[in-house]
Design an enzyme around this catalytic site. Structure first.
Site, short mmCIF file in Angstrom:
data_model
loop_
_atom_site.label_atom_id
_atom_site.label_comp_id
_atom_site.label_asym_id
_atom_site.label_seq_id
_atom_site.Cartn_x
_atom_site.Cartn_y
_atom_site.Cartn_z
N LYS A 91 8.87 -18.61 -30.99
CA LYS A 91 8.76 -19.50 -32.16
C LYS A 91 7.30 -19.70 -32.56
O LYS A 91 6.92 -19.58 -33.72
CB LYS A 91 9.39 -20.85 -31.83
CG LYS A 91 9.53 -21.81 -32.99
CD LYS A 91 10.02 -23.18 -32.53
CE LYS A 91 11.36 -23.10 -31.81
NZ LYS A 91 11.90 -24.44 -31.50
N LYS A 103 8.50 -25.36 -21.91
CA LYS A 103 9.50 -26.40 -22.17
C LYS A 103 9.73 -27.19 -20.91
O LYS A 103 9.71 -26.65 -19.81
CB LYS A 103 10.82 -25.74 -22.60
CG LYS A 103 11.79 -26.66 -23.28
CD LYS A 103 11.39 -26.88 -24.73
CE LYS A 103 12.53 -27.20 -25.63
NZ LYS A 103 12.25 -26.79 -27.01
N THR A 187 10.81 -31.61 -38.21
CA THR A 187 11.78 -30.54 -37.88
C THR A 187 12.84 -30.44 -38.98
O THR A 187 13.11 -29.34 -39.50
CB THR A 187 12.43 -30.80 -36.50
OG1 THR A 187 11.40 -31.01 -35.55
CG2 THR A 187 13.29 -29.62 -36.07
N ASN A 218 17.45 -36.55 -34.47
CA ASN A 218 16.24 -36.52 -35.30
C ASN A 218 16.29 -35.37 -36.32
O ASN A 218 16.09 -35.59 -37.52
CB ASN A 218 15.00 -36.42 -34.40
CG ASN A 218 13.73 -36.27 -35.21
OD1 ASN A 218 13.39 -35.18 -35.66
ND2 ASN A 218 13.02 -37.37 -35.43
#
Ligand code: GLU
Length: 422
Positions: A91, A103, A187, A218
């Site tokens: 990404k 992550k 996002t 979110n």
């Protein structure tokens, strides 16, 4: 059904082939650089000591510091975390930002914790991963079930350990604490910038299009907000409490208020209630936004999906087997992949980190325009490469995901080659 990691590596392998790169690029990227497993003891409100398990996976840093969120989830495994970290390398590469991928995760159901317990867990996790993170090393941010308050506790913990403030150690912090107001909605906003470009290119426009959203956290909430603001109609939303469906259009601001006050979308006072949180995947809509977690559109249910266009705010929601079925449908246009569609979060994290390193902050509108421009360019770059790849391989199914992976893997490969790693 293959696991998220299994199928992600399958797509990675295929993209190395499509890009005409040496097989060893796949070998290199199929394993992370480092895995840290940590234990986080928390004294619970009832006096009992609970031990939580967490991870920080650092996948690849050829392009810059490791970068990616932290997930708090009761079912998260190390394998899923590795897949998510691998996805972040791709990404960040595709987005053109100077980051590698990482992550973190803690296996916990944060909904069952009090604020005090959540704070202890967040600080404990930050302390446990402190030796391997920092603005030049690895920069965490939120992911599923984590938020700016949690980032505030974590940045405070690292700052205490260091003895001075380290704003650039985490991103998506509250605006009062070296954050940027755009990060809160970036996002979902980024996904709608991409959805709008895609709809204008392939569906004759964005205004008036119907949108269905699986997951109202979110990403899902802010995607719904910006979709409505830009003239589309949100017809379905869901969370673990169930689905709200209204073909006339959902009042998104009201739904957000209800969700944030009661934690349940199903308390929205209008529309039709469906006792199945998966329902948005299958309702009549032009554009589907899977916005929760991985592996929700699978070979088993793909035939029931009616949308012409999928845009992925979640990481890994559509499996390749599902995609094969979707693309075989005559009216299906594209599944705009996660690493392109949901990069708004991390691209905004990058802008925030740049601000923090300089102690110089842009205003909200200027930041939003910088973010939108990067998202638009990346959409068109990927769509153009997709056209070329399809023309080069008329005999096989080349998906938009393949094109995004090809661009991403090429950039990581070039950096690794220049550095003499490969
Ligand atoms: N968790 C988000 C993602 O999956 C954002 C990561 C970040 O901002 O570092 O892309």
């Amino acid at each position: 059904m293959p696991s998220y990691l299994e199928w992600l590596l399958g797509v990675l392998k295929e993209s190395v082939n499509l890009a005409g790169l040496p097989e060893e690029v796949y070998e290199y990227l199929s394993k992370p650089d480092r895995i840290l497993t940590v234990k986080i003891p928390v004294r619970m409100d009832n006096g009992k000591l609970m031990i939580f398990e967490g991870y920080r996976v650092q996948h690849n840093n050829a392009l810059g510091p490791y970068k990616g969120g932290i997930r708090f989830h009761p079912e998260v495994t190390l394998e899923t975390d590795i897949a998510l970290a691998t996805g972040m390398t791709l990404k960040n590469s595709l987005a053109g930002i100077p980051y590698g991928g990482g992550k973190g995760a803690v296996r916990v159901d944060p909904k069952k914790l009090s604020m005090k317990e959540l704070e202890q867990l967040s600080r404990g996790y930050a302390r446990a991963i402190a030796p391997i993170i920092g603005p030049e090393k690895d920069i965490p941010a939120p992911d599923v079930n984590t938020n700016p308050q949690i980032m505030a506790w974590m940045v405070d913990e690292i700052s205490k350990l260091k003895g001075y403030n380290v704003p650039g150690a985490f991103t998506a912090k509250p605006p009062e604490l070296w954050g940027n107001p755009v990060r809160m909605y970036s996002t979902g906003f980024g996904a709608i910038v991409v959805a709008k470009e895609a709809a204008e290119k392939w569906l004759g426009g964005f205004e008036g299009k119907t949108i269905s959203i699986h997951g109202f956290g979110n990403a899902g909430q802010w995607a719904a907000y910006w979709a409505t603001k830009w003239g589309a109609k949100v017809v379905a939303i869901s969370d673990t409490s169930g689905t709200v469906y209204d073909p006339e259009g959902i009042d998104v601001e009201l739904a957000m208020k209800v969700k944030n006050e009661t934690r349940k979308v199903i308390n929205y006072p209008k529309g039709q209630k469906i006792n199945d949180s998966m329902a948005p995947l299958f309702v009549e809509a032009d554009i589907l936004l899977p916005s929760a977690i991985e592996n929700v559109i699978t070979a088993e249910n793909a035939d029931k999906v009616k949308a012409k266009l999928i845009v992925e705010p979640a990481n890994g929601p559509t499996t390749p087997e599902a995609e094969k079925k979707l693309y075989s449908r005559k009216d299906f246009v594209a599944a705009v992949p996660d690493i392109l569609a949901n990069a708004g979060g991390v691209v905004m994290s990058y802008l925030e980190w740049v601000e923090d390193l300089q102690y110089y902050f842009w205003d909200e509108e200027e930041t939003r325009e910088k973010l939108a421009k990067i998202m638009r360019n990346n959409f068109h770059r990927t769509a153009d490469r997709w056209e070329k790849l399809k023309a080069q391989h008329p005999d096989k199914l080349v998906t938009m995901r393949d094109a995004a992976f090809v661009l991403a893997v090429e950039r990581v490969y070039n950096a690794m080659k220049l550095r003499g790693w490969i």
